[in-house]
Design a protein around this motif. Structure first.
Motif, short mmCIF file in Angstrom:
data_model
loop_
_atom_site.label_atom_id
_atom_site.label_comp_id
_atom_site.label_asym_id
_atom_site.label_seq_id
_atom_site.Cartn_x
_atom_site.Cartn_y
_atom_site.Cartn_z
N GLY A 12 0.78 -1.22 0.00
CA GLY A 12 0.00 0.00 0.00
C GLY A 12 0.82 1.27 0.00
N VAL A 13 2.11 1.19 -0.31
CA VAL A 13 2.97 2.38 -0.27
C VAL A 13 2.83 3.15 -1.58
N GLU A 14 2.08 4.24 -1.53
CA GLU A 14 1.91 5.10 -2.70
C GLU A 14 3.02 6.14 -2.81
N ARG A 15 3.52 6.57 -1.66
CA ARG A 15 4.60 7.55 -1.66
C ARG A 15 5.49 7.29 -0.46
N SER A 16 6.71 6.87 -0.74
CA SER A 16 7.66 6.52 0.32
C SER A 16 8.40 7.77 0.80
N LEU A 17 9.33 7.57 1.70
CA LEU A 17 10.12 8.69 2.21
C LEU A 17 11.03 9.29 1.14
N THR A 18 11.34 8.52 0.08
CA THR A 18 12.13 9.07 -1.02
C THR A 18 11.24 9.48 -2.19
N GLY A 19 9.92 9.52 -1.96
CA GLY A 19 9.00 9.98 -2.99
C GLY A 19 8.63 8.95 -4.03
N LYS A 20 8.78 7.67 -3.72
CA LYS A 20 8.52 6.62 -4.71
C LYS A 20 7.30 5.78 -4.34
N ARG A 21 6.71 5.24 -5.38
CA ARG A 21 5.62 4.28 -5.23
C ARG A 21 6.22 2.89 -5.28
N TRP A 22 5.87 2.05 -4.32
CA TRP A 22 6.40 0.69 -4.31
C TRP A 22 5.52 -0.19 -5.19
N SER A 60 18.30 12.65 2.09
CA SER A 60 16.85 12.62 1.88
C SER A 60 16.17 12.48 3.23
N ASP A 61 14.85 12.26 3.21
CA ASP A 61 14.11 12.06 4.46
C ASP A 61 14.34 10.68 5.06
N LEU A 62 14.98 9.80 4.31
CA LEU A 62 15.17 8.43 4.78
C LEU A 62 16.03 8.37 6.04
N GLY A 63 17.18 9.03 6.02
CA GLY A 63 18.09 8.98 7.15
C GLY A 63 17.47 9.46 8.44
N PRO A 64 16.91 10.67 8.46
CA PRO A 64 16.27 11.15 9.69
C PRO A 64 15.17 10.23 10.19
N ALA A 65 14.40 9.63 9.28
CA ALA A 65 13.32 8.73 9.69
C ALA A 65 13.87 7.51 10.42
N LEU A 66 14.97 6.97 9.91
CA LEU A 66 15.58 5.80 10.55
C LEU A 66 16.14 6.16 11.92
N LEU A 67 16.64 7.38 12.04
CA LEU A 67 17.25 7.82 13.29
C LEU A 67 16.21 8.21 14.34
N GLN A 68 14.98 8.51 13.90
CA GLN A 68 14.00 9.07 14.83
C GLN A 68 12.66 8.34 14.74
N THR A 69 12.69 7.02 14.77
CA THR A 69 11.44 6.26 14.65
C THR A 69 10.61 6.29 15.93
N ALA A 70 11.25 6.59 17.06
CA ALA A 70 10.56 6.62 18.36
C ALA A 70 9.83 5.30 18.65
N PHE A 76 21.19 -6.03 5.36
CA PHE A 76 20.16 -5.45 4.50
C PHE A 76 20.58 -4.05 4.09
N ILE A 77 20.71 -3.83 2.78
CA ILE A 77 21.02 -2.51 2.26
C ILE A 77 19.71 -1.75 2.11
N ILE A 78 19.48 -0.80 2.99
CA ILE A 78 18.20 -0.07 3.02
C ILE A 78 18.20 0.99 1.92
N GLU A 79 17.23 0.90 1.03
CA GLU A 79 17.11 1.86 -0.06
C GLU A 79 15.93 2.82 0.12
N ASP A 80 14.96 2.42 0.93
CA ASP A 80 13.77 3.24 1.09
C ASP A 80 13.01 2.76 2.33
N ALA A 81 12.08 3.59 2.75
CA ALA A 81 11.22 3.23 3.87
C ALA A 81 9.94 4.04 3.77
N ALA A 82 8.92 3.56 4.48
CA ALA A 82 7.64 4.26 4.48
C ALA A 82 6.91 3.97 5.79
#
Length: 601
Positions: A17-27, A558-568, A591-597
């Motif tokens: 269901g990922v329409e727009r990820s943290l890097t702006g992509k649709r999965w 991109s927004d990916l790094g901060p999101a990984l660092l601040q998931t709370a 695991f080579i992380i390329e994106d997240a949502a």
């Protein structure tokens, strides 16, 4: 089952269901129908995950064996299928028999360097001296130029072979012909209906070429020329008459693999066979230059496409980008271990210098784009003082950041040199050729995903408007949306060495055979920290247990790094690929992380 496909994906049209990820992509799920993968795995007796990966790449039951075990016997075409190939081979055989002086004029990138070195090594095996000329990127620019060709003629060269260039060098080759220098063009870039003046033009992308091998890199075309010339010499009795031993052409497949990988052409068909067999040759370390380069790059395992594309290739390229243009070809031709080690060390230093320059130019280019805003079809950055040797890399970074074609131009007074990179479905090379035909460029050409230009600085505005309009129209036609292809969902506990080994059966990976990418659903991120300048390292754990080491490269861009660092503590859907981590003499999967949502994105 290691890989799964949620039933809802087909209904929702995107993965998890990922329409727009943290890097702006649709999965997007690479395999439209999961049952195809299951059926394929059952019929072939393979793990289901291998069936999924094969089916997603259009491989059927009949093609599977050849895909998993690609051989030259099955894939190498008849050289005569290429337009002008027999003519080129016959002209070269005549030159060899008559003792003519022959030169190769190569491009300064990896494809050009490997093509030049391949021809040099074959001719050396024949006992024929072949002069190599690599133009200086800054002083001469891309492709054949009349002054250089005339200097070759003045030095006694009667026949020159251009490799990875020449298909649009109309004026330079016309002047060469007037100077009584014959030229054979060996290229793979986009061609026009008009062909340059030449004894033969070998290019699978000629409009009248029927070989069907347009995906080949220049080094692949050069290898086909070697096959054709070797056959011509054999059939004419040249080997037998001189008591000469016919060379084993497979010994140079390491060069073919390196050039093919680094030119980012599709690893399908014959390219897949050339790279698969070439990496095996590379592992033998018979080429002194490649062995020395592997040592400075600290490669201590059998090389794969990653090593060739990201460790060896950039160093071969570095001489042409910021140092001495002929150095890469010289390294690949060296048979002296000490000489090769010295050249490899110099290239390593140039590569470090290139990285520093690249960071500076990229930072300035991003600031410029942010200030002026990206166009509807193109991201453009241009400035005086930028080093032309890094603009292609910077264009790639901008394309990744803004998800649209990018063009970076180094201005130098009245002229500018530019390099562009495109996105899937948008043929940048064709648009650049159209711009040249409109009189907006001094020179320009390329292929669908990359192009190079030379322009008058005063025409920058007009060129930008032309390209932006054409590319914007094309993006609208295909309804372009940046997407990330996903092969399936994977739990951290399933990421085992056994799974990795099974996936490696589908290698070599690259364009046309993308490395398998998986989504880790609803994983928690722990111990996230910044490593290096802007990478993020962490551990990923799933609801079903298991703990997987992860790393996201250049994530702070991109927004990916901060999101990984601040998931709370909140779970994320994470996408990426598996890689072997060799540390302390042990092997594990990371695991080579390329994106997240976020869940529900």
């Amino acid at each position: 089952m290691a890989a799964t496909s949620p039933a809802s994906n087909a209904e929702r049209g995107c993965f998890l269901g990922v329409e727009r990820s943290l890097t702006g992509k649709r999965w997007e799920e690479r395999l439209d129908e999961a049952r195809l993968g299951l059926a394929l795995s059952q019929q072939l007796g393979l793990p289901e995950i291998i069936g999924r990966v094969l089916a997603a790449r259009g491989v059927g039951v009949e093609e599977a064996e050849g895909f998993l075990n690609p051989t030259l016997r099955d894939y190498l075409p008849d050289p005569s299928a290429f337009a002008d190939m027999d003519k080129a081979a016959e002209r070269l055989a005549k030159a060899i028999g008559a003792g003519e002086k022959i030169a190769v004029f190569g491009d300064y990138d990896v494809d050009g360097a490997t093509s030049s070195a391949l021809l040099w090594r074959f001719f050396a095996e024949l006992g024929v001296d072949l002069e190599i000329y690599i133009p200086d990127r800054m002083a001469e620019g891309y492709g054949p130029n009349a002054p250089a060709l005339k200097r070759l003629r003045a030095g006694g060269v009667s026949l020159a072979i251009t490799v990875d260039c020449g298909i649009t060098a109309f004026d330079a080759l016309a002047e060469a012909a007037e100077a009584d220098l014959e030229v054979i063009v060996v290229d793979h870039h986009a061609a026009e209906p008009r062909l340059p003046t030449a004894a033969a033009v070998v290019n699978p992308n000629r409009l009248d070429d029927g070989s069907g091998q347009g995906q080949m890199a220049a080094v692949g075309v050069a290898f086909m020329l070697v096959v054709a010339l070797n056959r011509t010499l054999r059939d004419s009795g040249w080997y037998a008459a001189g008591g000469r031993k016919e060379p084993d052409l497979r010994q140079w497949l390491d060069l073919v693999a390196l050039g093919t990988i680094c030119d980012v052409v599709p690893l399908t068909g014959v390219n897949r066979a050339l790279v698969s067999q070439g990496l095996k040759v590379m592992a033998r370390r018979a080429n002194a230059g490649l062995a020395a380069l592997s040592d400075v790059a600290r490669i201590d395992e059998p090389p794969g496409t990653y090593h060739a594309g990201f460790l060896l290739g950039p160093r071969v390229n570095a001489g042409g980008r910021v140092g001495e243009a002929p150095l890469g070809a010289k390294l690949l031709c060296s048979n002296d271990g000490s000489e090769a080690a010295a050249i490899a060390a110099r290239l390593d230093d140039y590569n470090a210098e290139r990285r520093e320059i690249e960071v500076q130019v990229l930072d300035q280019a991003i600031r410029q784009v942010e200030e002026q805003g990206p166009g509807k079809g193109l991201v453009v950055a241009a400035s005086e003082g930028w080093h032309a040797g890094v603009i292609g890399i910077v264009a790639s970074r901008l394309k990744e950041r803004y998800n649209r074609p990018a063009l970076v131009i180094a201005l130098d007074g009245p002229l500018g040199k530019g390099s562009g990179r495109s996105v899937p479905g948008v043929d940048l090379g064709a648009v650049v050729i159209a711009a040249r035909q409109e009189g907006l460029l001094v020179n320009g050409g390329g292929h669908p995903m990359a192009a190079g230009i030379t322009l008058e600085s005063s025409r920058l505005g007009a060129l930008t408007a032309f390209l932006d309009e054409r590319l914007g129209r094309r993006l609208a036609e295909i309804a372009y949306r940046p997407a990330l292809g996903i092969d399936g969902a994977l739990q951290p506990k399933s990421a085992t060495l056994e799974l990795f080994a099974a996936l490696e059966r589908c290698a070599p990976f690259g364009v046309g055979n993308a490395q398998p990418r998986f989504a880790l659903p609803a994983v928690k991120v722990a111990q996230a920290s910044v490593v290096g300048e802007n990478h993020v390292r962490c551990f990923l754990s799933g609801a079903q247990g298991g703990r997987l080491k992860g790393i996201a490269f250049r994530a702070l861009d991109s927004d990916l790094g901060p999101a990984l660092l601040q998931t709370a503590g909140m779970p994320l859907n994470v996408a990426g690929r598996l890689q072997i981590d060799r540390w302390g003499g042990k092997e594990s999967v990371q695991f080579i992380i390329e994106d997240a949502a976020p869940l529900g994105a």
